[in-house]
Design a protein around this motif. Structure first.
Motif, PDB file in Angstrom:
ATOM      1  N   LYS A 104       0.918  -1.136  -0.024  1.00 46.61           N
ATOM      2  CA  LYS A 104       0.047  -0.067  -0.151  1.00 46.61           C
ATOM      3  C   LYS A 104       1.014   1.182   0.100  1.00 46.61           C
ATOM      4  O   LYS A 104       0.479   2.395  -0.254  1.00 46.61           O
ATOM      5  CB  LYS A 104      -0.863  -0.111   1.166  1.00 46.61           C
ATOM      6  CG  LYS A 104      -1.927  -0.958   1.004  1.00 46.61           C
ATOM      7  CD  LYS A 104      -3.020  -1.040   1.841  1.00 46.61           C
ATOM      8  CE  LYS A 104      -4.233  -1.967   1.243  1.00 46.61           C
ATOM      9  NZ  LYS A 104      -5.040  -2.653   2.295  1.00 46.61           N
ATOM     10  N   LEU A 105       2.122   1.010   0.424  1.00 44.03           N
ATOM     11  CA  LEU A 105       3.164   2.312   0.225  1.00 44.03           C
ATOM     12  C   LEU A 105       3.710   2.355  -0.987  1.00 44.03           C
ATOM     13  O   LEU A 105       4.881   3.262  -1.213  1.00 44.03           O
ATOM     14  CB  LEU A 105       4.057   2.072   1.596  1.00 44.03           C
ATOM     15  CG  LEU A 105       3.500   2.531   2.808  1.00 44.03           C
ATOM     16  CD1 LEU A 105       4.666   1.997   3.960  1.00 44.03           C
ATOM     17  CD2 LEU A 105       3.135   3.979   2.964  1.00 44.03           C
ATOM     18  N   GLY A 106       3.297   1.363  -1.689  1.00 41.43           N
ATOM     19  CA  GLY A 106       4.193   1.179  -3.176  1.00 41.43           C
ATOM     20  C   GLY A 106       5.426   0.704  -3.296  1.00 41.43           C
ATOM     21  O   GLY A 106       5.979   0.781  -4.044  1.00 41.43           O
ATOM     22  N   ILE A 107       5.692  -0.266  -2.284  1.00 45.72           N
ATOM     23  CA  ILE A 107       6.930  -0.830  -2.164  1.00 45.72           C
ATOM     24  C   ILE A 107       6.733  -2.308  -2.100  1.00 45.72           C
ATOM     25  O   ILE A 107       5.973  -2.903  -1.362  1.00 45.72           O
ATOM     26  CB  ILE A 107       8.156  -0.182  -1.282  1.00 45.72           C
ATOM     27  CG1 ILE A 107       7.389  -0.142   0.022  1.00 45.72           C
ATOM     28  CG2 ILE A 107       8.065   1.155  -1.682  1.00 45.72           C
ATOM     29  CD1 ILE A 107       8.581  -0.038   1.215  1.00 45.72           C
ATOM     30  N   ARG A 149      13.395   5.464   2.913  1.00 44.59           N
ATOM     31  CA  ARG A 149      14.073   5.718   1.842  1.00 44.59           C
ATOM     32  C   ARG A 149      13.292   5.080   0.569  1.00 44.59           C
ATOM     33  O   ARG A 149      13.219   6.046  -0.627  1.00 44.59           O
ATOM     34  CB  ARG A 149      15.598   5.544   1.802  1.00 44.59           C
ATOM     35  CG  ARG A 149      16.314   6.394   2.573  1.00 44.59           C
ATOM     36  CD  ARG A 149      18.031   6.248   2.440  1.00 44.59           C
ATOM     37  NE  ARG A 149      18.316   6.578   1.125  1.00 44.59           N
ATOM     38  CZ  ARG A 149      18.779   7.933   0.802  1.00 44.59           C
ATOM     39  NH1 ARG A 149      18.569   8.703   1.714  1.00 44.59           N
ATOM     40  NH2 ARG A 149      19.131   8.068  -0.251  1.00 44.59           N
ATOM     41  N   LYS A 150      12.979   4.215   0.469  1.00 49.89           N
ATOM     42  CA  LYS A 150      12.227   3.209  -0.693  1.00 49.89           C
ATOM     43  C   LYS A 150      10.939   3.855  -0.876  1.00 49.89           C
ATOM     44  O   LYS A 150      10.731   4.341  -2.106  1.00 49.89           O
ATOM     45  CB  LYS A 150      12.101   1.786  -0.301  1.00 49.89           C
ATOM     46  CG  LYS A 150      12.889   0.960  -0.853  1.00 49.89           C
ATOM     47  CD  LYS A 150      12.360  -0.466  -0.109  1.00 49.89           C
ATOM     48  CE  LYS A 150      13.073  -1.924  -0.763  1.00 49.89           C
ATOM     49  NZ  LYS A 150      12.717  -2.048  -2.368  1.00 49.89           N
ATOM     50  N   VAL A 151      10.356   4.400   0.313  1.00 46.96           N
ATOM     51  CA  VAL A 151       8.705   5.108  -0.010  1.00 46.96           C
ATOM     52  C   VAL A 151       9.227   6.386  -0.513  1.00 46.96           C
ATOM     53  O   VAL A 151       8.576   6.702  -1.567  1.00 46.96           O
ATOM     54  CB  VAL A 151       8.093   5.114   1.253  1.00 46.96           C
ATOM     55  CG1 VAL A 151       6.847   5.992   0.970  1.00 46.96           C
ATOM     56  CG2 VAL A 151       7.912   3.628   1.910  1.00 46.96           C
ATOM     57  N   ILE A 193       5.395  12.090   7.032  1.00 46.28           N
ATOM     58  CA  ILE A 193       4.204  12.777   7.155  1.00 46.28           C
ATOM     59  C   ILE A 193       3.093  12.099   6.276  1.00 46.28           C
ATOM     60  O   ILE A 193       2.097  11.685   6.386  1.00 46.28           O
ATOM     61  CB  ILE A 193       4.203  14.348   6.759  1.00 46.28           C
ATOM     62  CG1 ILE A 193       5.075  14.897   7.866  1.00 46.28           C
ATOM     63  CG2 ILE A 193       3.074  14.856   6.721  1.00 46.28           C
ATOM     64  CD1 ILE A 193       5.343  16.361   7.784  1.00 46.28           C
ATOM     65  N   TYR A 194       3.698  11.785   4.625  1.00 44.27           N
ATOM     66  CA  TYR A 194       2.896  10.917   4.039  1.00 44.27           C
ATOM     67  C   TYR A 194       2.469   9.450   4.458  1.00 44.27           C
ATOM     68  O   TYR A 194       1.429   9.292   4.702  1.00 44.27           O
ATOM     69  CB  TYR A 194       3.573  10.965   2.800  1.00 44.27           C
ATOM     70  CG  TYR A 194       3.052   9.813   1.802  1.00 44.27           C
ATOM     71  CD1 TYR A 194       2.033  10.213   0.780  1.00 44.27           C
ATOM     72  CD2 TYR A 194       3.614   8.630   1.704  1.00 44.27           C
ATOM     73  CE1 TYR A 194       1.844   9.366   0.054  1.00 44.27           C
ATOM     74  CE2 TYR A 194       3.224   7.658   0.811  1.00 44.27           C
ATOM     75  CZ  TYR A 194       2.184   7.906  -0.316  1.00 44.27           C
ATOM     76  OH  TYR A 194       1.941   7.095  -0.881  1.00 44.27           O
ATOM     77  N   LEU A 201       2.547   8.671   7.780  1.00 46.08           N
ATOM     78  CA  LEU A 201       1.572   8.576   9.075  1.00 46.08           C
ATOM     79  C   LEU A 201       0.214   9.133   8.519  1.00 46.08           C
ATOM     80  O   LEU A 201      -0.488   8.348   9.101  1.00 46.08           O
ATOM     81  CB  LEU A 201       2.275   9.877   9.947  1.00 46.08           C
ATOM     82  CG  LEU A 201       3.374   9.443  10.521  1.00 46.08           C
ATOM     83  CD1 LEU A 201       4.163  10.374  11.396  1.00 46.08           C
ATOM     84  CD2 LEU A 201       3.153   8.292  11.387  1.00 46.08           C
ATOM     85  N   ARG A 202       0.150   9.943   7.534  1.00 41.79           N
ATOM     86  CA  ARG A 202      -1.213  10.264   7.111  1.00 41.79           C
ATOM     87  C   ARG A 202      -1.870   9.085   6.499  1.00 41.79           C
ATOM     88  O   ARG A 202      -3.188   8.848   6.938  1.00 41.79           O
ATOM     89  CB  ARG A 202      -1.186  11.377   5.945  1.00 41.79           C
ATOM     90  CG  ARG A 202      -2.398  12.082   5.746  1.00 41.79           C
ATOM     91  CD  ARG A 202      -2.614  13.033   4.832  1.00 41.79           C
ATOM     92  NE  ARG A 202      -1.707  13.937   4.917  1.00 41.79           N
ATOM     93  CZ  ARG A 202      -0.738  14.352   3.826  1.00 41.79           C
ATOM     94  NH1 ARG A 202      -1.087  13.765   2.627  1.00 41.79           N
ATOM     95  NH2 ARG A 202       0.399  15.117   3.932  1.00 41.79           N
ATOM     96  N   LYS A 203      -1.215   8.218   5.810  1.00 43.45           N
ATOM     97  CA  LYS A 203      -1.896   7.170   5.393  1.00 43.45           C
ATOM     98  C   LYS A 203      -2.319   6.072   6.333  1.00 43.45           C
ATOM     99  O   LYS A 203      -3.341   5.467   6.308  1.00 43.45           O
ATOM    100  CB  LYS A 203      -0.848   6.371   4.197  1.00 43.45           C
ATOM    101  CG  LYS A 203      -0.828   6.797   2.957  1.00 43.45           C
ATOM    102  CD  LYS A 203      -0.367   5.793   1.923  1.00 43.45           C
ATOM    103  CE  LYS A 203      -0.853   6.112   0.345  1.00 43.45           C
ATOM    104  NZ  LYS A 203      -1.810   5.296   0.196  1.00 43.45           N
ATOM    105  N   PHE A 204      -1.455   5.923   7.418  1.00 37.17           N
ATOM    106  CA  PHE A 204      -1.772   5.059   8.547  1.00 37.17           C
ATOM    107  C   PHE A 204      -2.925   5.584   9.077  1.00 37.17           C
ATOM    108  O   PHE A 204      -3.919   4.721   9.265  1.00 37.17           O
ATOM    109  CB  PHE A 204      -0.785   4.952   9.627  1.00 37.17           C
ATOM    110  CG  PHE A 204      -1.039   4.256  10.739  1.00 37.17           C
ATOM    111  CD1 PHE A 204      -1.149   2.689  10.650  1.00 37.17           C
ATOM    112  CD2 PHE A 204      -1.487   4.897  11.930  1.00 37.17           C
ATOM    113  CE1 PHE A 204      -1.610   2.080  11.950  1.00 37.17           C
ATOM    114  CE2 PHE A 204      -1.965   4.329  13.151  1.00 37.17           C
ATOM    115  CZ  PHE A 204      -1.826   2.792  12.945  1.00 37.17           C
TER     116      PHE A 204
END
Ligand SMILES: Nc1nc2c(ncn2[C@@H]2O[C@H](COP(=O)(O)OP(=O)(O)OP(=O)(O)O)[C@@H](O)[C@H]2O)c(=O)[nH]1
Length: 299
Positions: A236-239, A253-255, A281-282, A284-287
């Motif tokens: 979901k984080l794209g990795i 770093r990957k994200v 921040i990205y 944490l917002r997703k979580f």
């Protein structure tokens, strides 16, 4: 802060039932403990509402409720109910109403409303819950005036009354018995008794994060995901993670690469910390939005 404490004190004094909203993912850490013991009577019945239950698997929710009942509620009259303001279930609303109606309170006189106050630490969903109940009750009793003020003696009256020195406003949630919910919640402090509790409270948004905290909290969250080998959250984080011995910093770093957070012109890596912070921040917002899946933060 002093004013807020004073307001809570006044509200707690008129309350017959306290509904404490907690975040279901941190049922213990999100407890509003700070002022409770000093401000409320041991006899005031308390209902713990485990909100945001949509962000927890049902089995884990049941476990959390059982653990609360075993550990947190010893010797006092309390109830634990699941709730979700995002995925509203009629059964959740009716169990709140039934529990409120069934709670034995000191004075359940027909002429006096039982007053309910909603409290909790920041961001657990107090306002969402109050608004939802208000909407529900308005639809339920279309023809009955639902907005009231209550004076010091606890008598609910329709409209504003001159000469009433202190009044609280709210709405009727039940006529028989007569139950009244205050429409502004009491914001309370969480207990931060360890670094870990602090991190959990930041991750869930119960404590506002500053830049240094965001970095630490995000790494804390990523470490949890790594420990759980949570490939769903990672996707979901794209990795993708092939080797779970990866560090939180490497995941970060990957994200950052994935969301193109690194600025191309920053060849000297001077902006790197800022770019990583934006990535935190990205994440944490997703979580907080529940986009990384449903999992508990407390075992
Ligand atoms: N997923 C999910 N999000 C929720 C739920 N209830 C509230 N939220 C979200 O949580 C955030 C905080 O909700 P509020 O109702 O403002 O919480 P509060 O406790 O009144 O917050 P403060 O005003 O800071 O004390 C908002 O983004 C809501 O949309 C829920 O049951 N599930």
């Amino acid at each position: 802060m002093y004013k807020a404490s004073k307001e809570i004190k006044e509200k707690l004094l008129v309350a017959d039932i306290i509904v404490e909203v907690r975040d279901a993912r941190i049922p213990f850490t999100s407890a509003a403990v700070a002022e409770f013991s000093q401000l409320t009577s041991h006899m005031t019945p308390k209902i713990i509402l485990l909100n945001k239950s949509d962000l927890l698997e049902p089995m884990l929710l049941t476990k959390a409720m059982r653990r609360l009942a075993e550990n947190d509620l010893k010797g006092s009259l309390r109830y634990v109910l699941p709730f979700s303001c995002k995925q509203v279930k009629p059964s959740h609303i009716s169990s709140v109403l039934d529990t409120l109606a069934g709670v034995p309170v000191r004075r359940r006189l027909k002429s006096l409303p039982t007053k309910v106050i909603v409290v909790g630490v920041p961001n657990v969903g107090k306002s969402s819950f109050i608004n939802l109940m208000q909407r529900h009750c308005r639809n339920r009793w279309k023809d009955i005036p639902l907005e009231h003020t209550i004076d010091d003696s606890g008598v609910a009256k329709v409209g504003k009354h001159p000469g009433v020195t202190k009044h609280v406003t709210g709405f009727v949630v039940s006529h028989q018995p007569y139950i009244y919910m205050l429409d502004s919640p009491g914001v309370m402090y969480p207990r931060v008794d360890s670094w870990e509790s602090g991190m959990k409270l930041i991750i869930t948004g119960c404590i506002r994060d500053h830049s240094t905290d965001s970095l630490a909290a995000c790494q804390f969250l990523l470490n949890m995901l790594i420990e759980r080998k949570d490939s769903v959250a990672m996707s979901k984080l794209g990795i993708e993670i092939d080797d779970w011995s990866i560090s939180a910093h490497q995941v970060l770093r990957k994200v950052a690469h994935r969301i193109h957070a690194f600025q191309k012109e920053d060849k000297e890596h001077q902006q790197e910390n800022e770019d990583l912070l934006r990535t935190c921040i990205y994440i944490l917002r997703k979580f907080r939005q529940g986009s990384l899946g449903c999992f508990p933060l407390e075992e």
